[in-house]
Write an enzyme that holds these catalytic residues in place. Structure first.
Site, PDB file in Angstrom:
ATOM      1  N   ASP A   4      54.704  37.924  21.358  1.00  0.00           N
ATOM      2  CA  ASP A   4      53.417  38.312  21.941  1.00  0.00           C
ATOM      3  C   ASP A   4      52.270  38.149  20.950  1.00  0.00           C
ATOM      4  OD1 ASP A   4      54.650  38.875  24.294  1.00  0.00           O
ATOM      5  OD2 ASP A   4      54.108  41.000  24.368  1.00  0.00           O
ATOM      6  N   SER A  32      68.208  44.728  23.272  1.00  0.00           N
ATOM      7  CA  SER A  32      67.496  45.961  22.979  1.00  0.00           C
ATOM      8  C   SER A  32      66.569  45.852  21.768  1.00  0.00           C
ATOM      9  CB  SER A  32      68.495  47.090  22.803  1.00  0.00           C
ATOM     10  OG  SER A  32      67.854  48.330  22.953  1.00  0.00           O
ATOM     11  N   LYS A  65      68.062  44.115  28.072  1.00  0.00           N
ATOM     12  CA  LYS A  65      68.179  45.570  28.147  1.00  0.00           C
ATOM     13  C   LYS A  65      66.836  46.193  27.779  1.00  0.00           C
ATOM     14  CE  LYS A  65      70.497  49.669  26.478  1.00  0.00           C
ATOM     15  NZ  LYS A  65      69.224  50.339  26.115  1.00  0.00           N
TER      16      LYS A  65
END
Length: 466
Positions: free
Chosen positions: A321, A310, A335
């Site tokens: 990224d 999470s 998750k």
């Protein structure tokens, strides 16, 4: 199904927006898994005319039970049970919260709770201690990893859920709880009488390694984690840190806003960290960094594993990224959903999955997780030795009723639900020199002088090392 939970990490809250966001990952350990990204419920549940015709069957069943059951039932417990069953059947992270669990949230945001201080899980259908939290009543009493909890006070644990067991071990500071424990090698079980205390869960630990490398361990994402991280980084900078290892292994997640604040320590202001997408296309919310301070720019490696869930995955995904850090370890938990907690008039609440989250480049990690840039796997075992620190390798895709990932093709073959026997345990090294994931991070950082140096000599395809 929750395989691994922690009594010390039950509920997470976003203080900024009140009402709440929760992670009943007790690690999971949450897992459960846990964490989880947190969103705040700001609207009361509103009924719409004509949408509850199905309630007639429910009210009829309730009345039949109330009038005809062999013993006089408790109406409140009947209704709570019905709500619990309704919500639990949606997905692994939606759940009903009792009034007591709801009230405990104000404690959990501060990273503390009152109880025994142990991580628990289910092994071979028995409630088992994964590890005591250092310095807690459970630790001082001599509880150890692998101990089987047979009774809590006078109640056998065989038919208790992990949440129920946690609830029974929690209680006001100064009160006592009796645990009947069986340990391998003992001739018979032994009872431990433990006095509950306030358990403060530290969310950040740090130290200096050789070659100017600083090491920061993020244990979970609490209300004060970003401030604790800032203090840790300043302490390391005073000691001459030139490079950083951010360890988020076995971090079950926590507060969504905290994951954004943590990412802001390493990304420029107004950088997209994550975005949430609700049921409707218009239900999108972007989370941007807000720090006015210049971000740290030293070379950085992030460590993750199957226990990174999470909020941990949000940070790892944002840094990956943006090419700000190299990710090392194993595939994360996966998750990719957000829960909102709505209060109920009886004092309890419903924790409901209301959105999915995506990395800045639009990746959904639901059931997939974050793939490390350099994959390094720790040894695994089916049966740990006494006192051997392990982490159960369960992931989102192993949980019953898990949400699908609309960005990937699902296997059309019906998957058999995972059982306890299907899960291996990752052996967590006791010493830095035996930690091959940490050593790989150190090796990568030794040759790095600038932030982007960590990406040199790394193949485009994921490199696997075992």
């Amino acid at each position: 199904m929750k395989i691994f939970v922690e009594e010390g990490d039950m509920i997470k809250i976003n203080r900024k927006k009140f009402i709440i966001g929760v992670l009943v990952l007790l690690l999971t350990g949450t897992i459960v898994l846990l964490t989880t990204g947190i969103l705040i419920g700001q609207e009361a549940v509103q009924s719409r005319s004509g949408t509850y015709e199905e309630l007639k069957a429910f009210t009829q069943a309730l009345e039949l039970v109330r009038r005809n059951y062999v013993e006089v039932p408790n109406s409140k417990e009947l209704v709570e049970g019905a709500i619990r069953g309704m919500v639990a059947g949606l997905d692994p992270h939606s759940s009903y919260m009792t009034e007591r669990q709801f009230k405990e949230m104000s404690m959990d945001i501060k990273g503390e709770f009152q109880g025994v201080g142990i991580q628990i899980g289910v092994k071979n259908a028995q409630l088992t201690i994964i590890a005591p939290i250092e310095g807690t009543p459970g630790d001082r009493a001599g509880l150890a990893a692998g101990d089987r909890i047979l009774k809590i006070n006078d109640e056998w644990t065989k038919d208790l859920s992990i949440e129920q067991a946690v609830d029974k071990m929690r209680g006001p500071k100064g009160t006592t709880v009796r645990l009947l424990i069986f340990r391998e090698g003992w001739g018979k079980p032994k009872e431990f009488k433990i006095t509950r205390d306030t358990i403060k869960v530290q969310s950040v630990k740090s130290k200096m390694l050789d070659n100017g490398i600083g090491y920061v361990k993020l244990i979970q994402f609490q209300g004060q984690t970003a401030d604790e991280l800032e203090q840790a980084l300043k302490g390391l900078e005073a000691k001459g840190i030139k490079k950083l290892i951010l360890d988020m292994r076995n971090n079950p997640g926590g507060i969504l806003d905290t994951s954004v604040d943590v990412s802001g320590k390493f990304l420029p202001k107004d950088s997209l960290v994550v975005y949430l997408q609700g049921r409707q296309k218009t239900d999108r919310k972007n989370y941007l960094t807000t720090s006015l301070e210049p971000p740290r720019d030293y070379p950085m490696v992030v460590l993750v594993n199957t226990g990174s869930a999470s909020a941990s995955e949000i940070v790892a995904g944002a840094l990956q990224d943006s090419k700000r850090a190299l990710i090392v370890g194993t595939q994360t938990f996966g998750k990719g959903s957000v829960q909102t907690v709505f209060p109920l008039e009886d004092g309890g609440g419903i924790r409901l999955t209301t959105a999915k989250y995506y990395t800045p480049r639009g990746r959904s990690i639901q059931n997939v997780g974050i793939t490390p840039d350099v994959e390094v796997a720790l040894p695994t075992v089916k049966e740990p030795k006494d006192g051997e620190p392990v982490h159960v390798m369960v992931r989102e895709k192993d949980l019953q009723h898990h949400l699908k990932n609309e960005t990937i093709k699902e296997d059309k073959k019906k998957e058999k639900p995972a059982s306890e026997e299907d899960f291996s345990m990752e052996v967590m090294p006791k010493d830095d020199k035996d930690d091959i994931q940490l050593q790989k991070a150190i090796e990568i950082l030794k040759a790095a002088t600038k932030a982007d140096d960590v990406f040199k000599n790394i193949p485009v395809a994921v490199k696997k090392e075992k």
